[in-house]
Design a protein around this motif. Structure first.
Motif, PDB file in Angstrom:
ATOM      1  N   THR A  25      16.363  -3.718  -8.924  1.00  0.00           N
ATOM      2  CA  THR A  25      15.226  -3.464  -8.041  1.00  0.00           C
ATOM      3  C   THR A  25      14.700  -2.061  -8.247  1.00  0.00           C
ATOM      4  N   THR A  26      13.397  -1.884  -7.977  1.00  0.00           N
ATOM      5  CA  THR A  26      12.762  -0.582  -8.065  1.00  0.00           C
ATOM      6  C   THR A  26      12.060  -0.305  -6.761  1.00  0.00           C
ATOM      7  N   GLN A  27      12.357   0.865  -6.180  1.00  0.00           N
ATOM      8  CA  GLN A  27      11.751   1.262  -4.907  1.00  0.00           C
ATOM      9  C   GLN A  27      11.237   2.693  -5.022  1.00  0.00           C
ATOM     10  N   PRO A  28      10.203   3.022  -4.253  1.00  0.00           N
ATOM     11  CA  PRO A  28       9.781   4.428  -4.233  1.00  0.00           C
ATOM     12  C   PRO A  28      10.881   5.291  -3.635  1.00  0.00           C
ATOM     13  N   THR A  29      10.947   6.523  -4.088  1.00  0.00           N
ATOM     14  CA  THR A  29      12.004   7.418  -3.631  1.00  0.00           C
ATOM     15  C   THR A  29      11.863   7.747  -2.161  1.00  0.00           C
ATOM     16  N   SER A  30      10.644   7.988  -1.723  1.00  0.00           N
ATOM     17  CA  SER A  30      10.435   8.372  -0.335  1.00  0.00           C
ATOM     18  C   SER A  30       9.066   7.913   0.155  1.00  0.00           C
ATOM     19  N   MET A  31       8.970   7.772   1.474  1.00  0.00           N
ATOM     20  CA  MET A  31       7.711   7.400   2.120  1.00  0.00           C
ATOM     21  C   MET A  31       7.647   8.061   3.487  1.00  0.00           C
ATOM     22  N   ASP A  32       6.438   8.291   3.943  1.00  0.00           N
ATOM     23  CA  ASP A  32       6.230   8.828   5.282  1.00  0.00           C
ATOM     24  C   ASP A  32       5.460   7.822   6.114  1.00  0.00           C
ATOM     25  N   CYS A  33       5.672   7.883   7.419  1.00  0.00           N
ATOM     26  CA  CYS A  33       4.973   6.983   8.326  1.00  0.00           C
ATOM     27  C   CYS A  33       4.825   7.684   9.675  1.00  0.00           C
ATOM     28  N   ALA A  34       3.686   7.478  10.308  1.00  0.00           N
ATOM     29  CA  ALA A  34       3.484   8.027  11.638  1.00  0.00           C
ATOM     30  C   ALA A  34       4.086   7.101  12.682  1.00  0.00           C
ATOM     31  N   GLU A  35       4.662   7.698  13.686  1.00  0.00           N
ATOM     32  CA  GLU A  35       5.265   6.924  14.767  1.00  0.00           C
ATOM     33  C   GLU A  35       4.243   5.969  15.382  1.00  0.00           C
ATOM     34  N   GLY A  36       4.672   4.729  15.591  1.00  0.00           N
ATOM     35  CA  GLY A  36       3.789   3.725  16.166  1.00  0.00           C
ATOM     36  C   GLY A  36       2.991   2.934  15.159  1.00  0.00           C
ATOM     37  N   ARG A  37       2.928   3.426  13.934  1.00  0.00           N
ATOM     38  CA  ARG A  37       2.214   2.702  12.894  1.00  0.00           C
ATOM     39  C   ARG A  37       3.177   1.781  12.155  1.00  0.00           C
ATOM     40  N   ALA A  38       2.607   0.861  11.385  1.00  0.00           N
ATOM     41  CA  ALA A  38       3.435  -0.031  10.583  1.00  0.00           C
ATOM     42  C   ALA A  38       3.932   0.703   9.339  1.00  0.00           C
ATOM     43  N   ALA A  39       5.193   0.485   9.031  1.00  0.00           N
ATOM     44  CA  ALA A  39       5.768   1.022   7.797  1.00  0.00           C
ATOM     45  C   ALA A  39       5.932  -0.132   6.825  1.00  0.00           C
ATOM     46  N   ASN A  40       5.337  -0.001   5.652  1.00  0.00           N
ATOM     47  CA  ASN A  40       5.404  -1.044   4.635  1.00  0.00           C
ATOM     48  C   ASN A  40       6.170  -0.516   3.432  1.00  0.00           C
ATOM     49  N   LEU A  41       7.360  -1.027   3.229  1.00  0.00           N
ATOM     50  CA  LEU A  41       8.228  -0.541   2.156  1.00  0.00           C
ATOM     51  C   LEU A  41       8.255  -1.557   1.016  1.00  0.00           C
ATOM     52  N   PRO A  42       7.760  -1.157  -0.160  1.00  0.00           N
ATOM     53  CA  PRO A  42       7.705  -2.102  -1.275  1.00  0.00           C
ATOM     54  C   PRO A  42       8.990  -2.103  -2.096  1.00  0.00           C
ATOM     55  N   CYS A  43       9.192  -3.216  -2.785  1.00  0.00           N
ATOM     56  CA  CYS A  43      10.329  -3.347  -3.695  1.00  0.00           C
ATOM     57  C   CYS A  43       9.916  -4.245  -4.854  1.00  0.00           C
ATOM     58  N   ASN A  44      10.188  -3.778  -6.047  1.00  0.00           N
ATOM     59  CA  ASN A  44       9.895  -4.572  -7.235  1.00  0.00           C
ATOM     60  C   ASN A  44      11.180  -5.161  -7.777  1.00  0.00           C
ATOM     61  N   HIS A  45      11.166  -6.460  -8.012  1.00  0.00           N
ATOM     62  CA  HIS A  45      12.343  -7.154  -8.583  1.00  0.00           C
ATOM     63  C   HIS A  45      11.841  -8.196  -9.571  1.00  0.00           C
ATOM     64  N   SER A  46      11.209  -7.717 -10.626  1.00  0.00           N
ATOM     65  CA  SER A  46      10.522  -8.600 -11.569  1.00  0.00           C
ATOM     66  C   SER A  46      11.457  -9.509 -12.363  1.00  0.00           C
ATOM     67  N   THR A  47      12.752  -9.193 -12.413  1.00  0.00           N
ATOM     68  CA  THR A  47      13.692 -10.029 -13.185  1.00  0.00           C
ATOM     69  C   THR A  47      14.499 -10.959 -12.287  1.00  0.00           C
ATOM     70  N   ILE A  48      14.050 -11.160 -11.084  1.00  0.00           N
ATOM     71  CA  ILE A  48      14.794 -12.000 -10.140  1.00  0.00           C
ATOM     72  C   ILE A  48      14.919 -13.431 -10.652  1.00  0.00           C
TER      73      ILE A  48
END
Lengths: 117, 112
Positions: free
Chosen positions: B4-27
């Protein structure tokens, strides 16, 4: 349920000493896992048991490390002799397959922070 | 297990939606997508898992693309307590294969 219980929570020892970490899994769980976490290597699986039998110990770093599970409610991870590079947080986790193939969520304990001087 | 490949870090404001991506192209067809998170100084905690359908529970939603090569974990209303490292893991599902292989994850920082 109290969850997975680990002891001690913190351990400081000197190089060459024997260290024993303890874990009590969640009652009824048939799998038990030992992980190690360091900044450099992240979270690594060391060994896991199924019904008290070791299934995969390929992650155990070397012969200084040994793990036992004498019964369904207790497991130990022993390091003898300990070295400074063994300093890490050691986690124990347990899971159950009784709910069917889809149910194998792992429950982690709070960890033991080991420092070897 | 697929990598799997994920971004190292992400920021999000409190109360907003956090969308965390993940790539798994060889699944593979028999591999599930799992998400765990680790709050500072605690053990990892299971969040959710899925095969091909979108899943939702009390903690989060999991959206898996139709080709299953990527997924997104959604925390609908992020709170400060959601600050943690989030791990996306792909693994086969059968009673003889219980290992979880953790990568480096995404460090999510939720700010006021």
């Amino acid at each position: 349920d109290a969850g997975v219980i680990q002891s001690p929570r913190h351990e400081v020892t000197e190089m060459g000493q024997e260290v024993t970490l303890r874990c009590k899994p969640i009652s009824g769980h048939d799998y038990l896992f030992w992980y190690r976490q360091t900044m450099m290597r992240g979270l690594e699986l060391l060994i896991y048991f199924n019904n008290n039998v070791p299934i995969d110990d390929s992650g155990m770093p070397e012969d200084r490390f040994s793990a036992k599970m004498p019964n369904a409610s207790f497991s130990t991870l022993k390091i003898q002799p300990s070295e400074p590079r063994d300093s890490a947080v050691y986690f124990c986790a347990s899971s159950s397959t009784s709910g069917g193939l889809n149910y194998n969520e792992q429950f982690f304990g709070p960890g033991t922070r080991l420092t070897v001087l | 297990d697929a990598k799997t490949t994920q971004p190292t870090s992400m920021d999000c404001a409190e109360g907003r939606a956090a969308n965390l991506p993940c790539n798994h192209s060889t699944i593979s067809g028999n591999e599930y997508v799992y998400w765990y998170r680790q709050i500072h100084s605690q053990g990892p905690q299971y969040i959710i898992h899925g095969l091909k359908n979108n899943e939702t529970n009390e903690m989060a939603s999991l959206i898996i693309t139709e080709d299953r090569k990527s997924s997104t974990l959604i925390l609908p209303h992020a709170t400060l307590r959601d600050t943690a490292v989030y791990y996306c893991i792909v693994r086969a599902m059968n009673t003889g294969f219980q290992k979880l292989v953790f990568g480096t994850g995404t460090r999510l920082l939720v700010s006021p």
